[in-house]
Design a protein around this motif. Sequence first.
Motif, PDB file in Angstrom:
ATOM      1  N   THR A  33      29.504  11.271 -82.086  1.00  0.00           N
ATOM      2  CA  THR A  33      29.214  11.337 -80.660  1.00  0.00           C
ATOM      3  C   THR A  33      29.104   9.917 -80.106  1.00  0.00           C
ATOM      4  O   THR A  33      29.353   8.940 -80.808  1.00  0.00           O
ATOM      5  N   ASP A  34      28.685   9.828 -78.855  1.00  0.00           N
ATOM      6  CA  ASP A  34      28.633   8.501 -78.238  1.00  0.00           C
ATOM      7  C   ASP A  34      27.236   7.897 -78.230  1.00  0.00           C
ATOM      8  O   ASP A  34      27.003   6.882 -77.553  1.00  0.00           O
ATOM      9  N   THR A  35      26.307   8.483 -78.980  1.00  0.00           N
ATOM     10  CA  THR A  35      24.954   7.943 -78.977  1.00  0.00           C
ATOM     11  C   THR A  35      24.253   8.243 -80.294  1.00  0.00           C
ATOM     12  O   THR A  35      24.783   8.913 -81.175  1.00  0.00           O
ATOM     13  N   TYR A  36      23.050   7.737 -80.423  1.00  0.00           N
ATOM     14  CA  TYR A  36      22.230   7.859 -81.632  1.00  0.00           C
ATOM     15  C   TYR A  36      21.137   8.900 -81.419  1.00  0.00           C
ATOM     16  O   TYR A  36      20.917   9.384 -80.311  1.00  0.00           O
ATOM     17  N   GLY A  37      20.447   9.250 -82.507  1.00  0.00           N
ATOM     18  CA  GLY A  37      19.247  10.083 -82.398  1.00  0.00           C
ATOM     19  C   GLY A  37      19.401  11.516 -82.841  1.00  0.00           C
ATOM     20  O   GLY A  37      18.409  12.230 -82.950  1.00  0.00           O
ATOM     21  N   GLY A  38      20.648  11.990 -83.075  1.00  0.00           N
ATOM     22  CA  GLY A  38      20.809  13.377 -83.484  1.00  0.00           C
ATOM     23  C   GLY A  38      20.306  14.320 -82.412  1.00  0.00           C
ATOM     24  O   GLY A  38      20.766  14.276 -81.263  1.00  0.00           O
ATOM     25  N   ALA A  39      19.346  15.169 -82.772  1.00  0.00           N
ATOM     26  CA  ALA A  39      18.794  16.140 -81.816  1.00  0.00           C
ATOM     27  C   ALA A  39      17.810  15.515 -80.838  1.00  0.00           C
ATOM     28  O   ALA A  39      17.411  16.166 -79.869  1.00  0.00           O
ATOM     29  N   VAL A  40      17.433  14.265 -81.057  1.00  0.00           N
ATOM     30  CA  VAL A  40      16.442  13.618 -80.194  1.00  0.00           C
ATOM     31  C   VAL A  40      17.186  13.016 -79.001  1.00  0.00           C
ATOM     32  O   VAL A  40      17.552  11.837 -78.996  1.00  0.00           O
ATOM     33  N   ARG A  41      17.418  13.837 -77.994  1.00  0.00           N
ATOM     34  CA  ARG A  41      18.220  13.447 -76.841  1.00  0.00           C
ATOM     35  C   ARG A  41      17.397  13.501 -75.553  1.00  0.00           C
ATOM     36  O   ARG A  41      16.299  14.047 -75.524  1.00  0.00           O
ATOM     37  N   ARG A  42      18.005  12.964 -74.504  1.00  0.00           N
ATOM     38  CA  ARG A  42      17.388  12.969 -73.177  1.00  0.00           C
ATOM     39  C   ARG A  42      18.390  13.550 -72.185  1.00  0.00           C
ATOM     40  O   ARG A  42      19.591  13.314 -72.288  1.00  0.00           O
ATOM     41  N   TRP A  43      17.877  14.314 -71.196  1.00  0.00           N
ATOM     42  CA  TRP A  43      18.727  14.854 -70.133  1.00  0.00           C
ATOM     43  C   TRP A  43      18.124  14.437 -68.806  1.00  0.00           C
ATOM     44  O   TRP A  43      16.912  14.570 -68.602  1.00  0.00           O
ATOM     45  N   GLU A  44      18.952  13.921 -67.901  1.00  0.00           N
ATOM     46  CA  GLU A  44      18.458  13.364 -66.644  1.00  0.00           C
ATOM     47  C   GLU A  44      19.214  13.938 -65.450  1.00  0.00           C
ATOM     48  O   GLU A  44      20.418  14.212 -65.519  1.00  0.00           O
ATOM     49  N   ARG A  45      18.479  14.115 -64.353  1.00  0.00           N
ATOM     50  CA  ARG A  45      19.078  14.546 -63.090  1.00  0.00           C
ATOM     51  C   ARG A  45      18.094  14.288 -61.954  1.00  0.00           C
ATOM     52  O   ARG A  45      16.894  14.578 -62.092  1.00  0.00           O
ATOM     53  N   ASP A  46      18.582  13.734 -60.880  1.00  0.00           N
ATOM     54  CA  ASP A  46      17.808  13.559 -59.635  1.00  0.00           C
ATOM     55  C   ASP A  46      16.483  12.834 -59.857  1.00  0.00           C
ATOM     56  O   ASP A  46      15.470  13.142 -59.212  1.00  0.00           O
ATOM     57  N   GLY A  47      16.463  11.906 -60.782  1.00  0.00           N
ATOM     58  CA  GLY A  47      15.232  11.168 -61.048  1.00  0.00           C
ATOM     59  C   GLY A  47      14.297  11.838 -62.025  1.00  0.00           C
ATOM     60  O   GLY A  47      13.240  11.286 -62.363  1.00  0.00           O
ATOM     61  N   PHE A  48      14.636  13.040 -62.500  1.00  0.00           N
ATOM     62  CA  PHE A  48      13.860  13.735 -63.527  1.00  0.00           C
ATOM     63  C   PHE A  48      14.457  13.410 -64.903  1.00  0.00           C
ATOM     64  O   PHE A  48      15.675  13.259 -65.043  1.00  0.00           O
ATOM     65  N   SER A  49      13.599  13.362 -65.901  1.00  0.00           N
ATOM     66  CA  SER A  49      14.035  13.076 -67.263  1.00  0.00           C
ATOM     67  C   SER A  49      13.313  14.011 -68.224  1.00  0.00           C
ATOM     68  O   SER A  49      12.105  14.261 -68.076  1.00  0.00           O
ATOM     69  N   PHE A  50      14.060  14.542 -69.205  1.00  0.00           N
ATOM     70  CA  PHE A  50      13.506  15.536 -70.128  1.00  0.00           C
ATOM     71  C   PHE A  50      13.951  15.233 -71.558  1.00  0.00           C
ATOM     72  O   PHE A  50      15.098  14.840 -71.797  1.00  0.00           O
ATOM     73  N   ASP A  51      13.063  15.459 -72.521  1.00  0.00           N
ATOM     74  CA  ASP A  51      13.457  15.527 -73.925  1.00  0.00           C
ATOM     75  C   ASP A  51      14.138  16.875 -74.149  1.00  0.00           C
ATOM     76  O   ASP A  51      13.626  17.913 -73.723  1.00  0.00           O
ATOM     77  N   THR A  52      15.285  16.883 -74.831  1.00  0.00           N
ATOM     78  CA  THR A  52      15.941  18.145 -75.156  1.00  0.00           C
ATOM     79  C   THR A  52      15.804  18.499 -76.626  1.00  0.00           C
ATOM     80  O   THR A  52      16.271  19.550 -77.055  1.00  0.00           O
TER      81      THR A  52
END
Length: 499
Positions: A33-52
């Motif tokens: 993939t294009d990033t590190y961390g495996g399942a430890v990801r982040r999802w962002e929208r409209d200034g909100f940020s979430f651990d997925t």
Amino acid sequence: MARIAVIGAGMGALAAAARLAVAGHRVAVYERTDTYGGAVRRWERDGFSFDTGPGLLPLPAVYRDLFLKTGKEPLEDRVELVQVDPSARHLFADGTGAALPNASRAGVVAALDEALGAGAGGRWGDFLVRAREAWDRSRRPLLEEPLWPNWRVLAEREPYPAVPHKRLLRTRRAGTLAEVAAWELRDPRLAALLESHALAYGLDPRTAPASAALLPYLDHAFGTWYVRGGLRELARAVYERCAARRVEFVFGAEVTRVLEKDGRAAGVELSGGAVAEADFVVAGVAPRTLERMVTGTAVRDGAGEVEPQHGLPSRLTVLLALRGGRPEGTAHRTVVHTRDREAELDAVFGTPPGTVAHPTVTVLRPDDPALVPDTGHEAVTLTATVPAGTAPDHGPLAEAMITAAERAVPGLRERLLWHEVRTPADVAEATGAVGGAIPAPALAAAGGRLLHPSNTTGVPGLFTVGGWSHPGGGLPHAGMSGALVAGLIVEGPEFRGSQ
């Protein structure tokens, strides 16, 4: 100095890479993939940020040790760790609830007595004492040492000291976590409390061994922690530690084959045909993925090897953007228990799996300005354990999760701006695991069914790391696997774990 190729940039792989680089080896990580961390990801929208992925960190000492062993900067200089208190608020099916203090046995006992009635706290406290004994008996061989060649000792010996239970003319001891709940806790709410820990790790309490008592014990003994900015910040810190130790990262690079020469691993071949030679290969991928990469030699030699786990469940995550700030005194984590636990377990673990109508939902409400556009909004994450694989439509289950979460977040529907659903397919995309399955932590007993294959393989020079190998799934376990693989490469087969 050896050349080491690491397949995948999950947390276990990153932990191994950092330790190997500090030991003087030349390490390159190849991530599809294009990033590190495996399942430890982040999802962002409209200034909100979430651990997925994971939203909380148990046993932070594992990552403190990683940073101590790989440089002068301690973990707390790279991320801000916050102890979550209460550890969790539980809302039970009968309408009662209890907020459990973090890492305080006396506090938990008092809270349960007040919420559930006199005696409930004492039974839970006595259970924790027995769980500690199970931890003391199994900690080193289960988590801190390479898997024993005679691992069947772990498979056959139940470390949890179950209380004798008289039933008719027979005296029995609990063999499963559900039996511990029924026979020792003797309260459906305490049973739900105990069994929810197993379910959160993708385990069926009706078949999980009594040694699964370790899971709530870890929360109790070592506390529950949050990383300011989200758990993705922990992944960033470990990645940056690797980069500072001159680990090379190649993203968008899918490994298709492990090369062999003279009967041992000799490098990797990428999807475009490029070859990277290496003296050792460390694979942080799911078992079936690795099996496709190795040709001509069995990854597991079959001679006394633990079989890889298959058929584990996944996770459904619902991300909620809410108008209105987080109220003062809100619990960081609330577990809303299902009103029909047996039906939920049948749906998740049945053959074939079914539809979860009324899930147990974990509601995470971090007090973290970094996750929201301003103080007038709140970011909330809901998670539930679900069958792995592709479902035709996760919409009804997501709606059921939001409905359950209304018990924890009053006025939720009126505050809801939008929601986003992350499915097992998204987990599969991030991790490569079939159906988005999530590995469980290693547990003793149960005939070895919940142990994981050793970090060594049937191919000399090829090692496995991360949740699908010893000591199993979970953030702390991933970090431990990285330490074990690094020790086996640096010190050789005589390595017996950190002292």
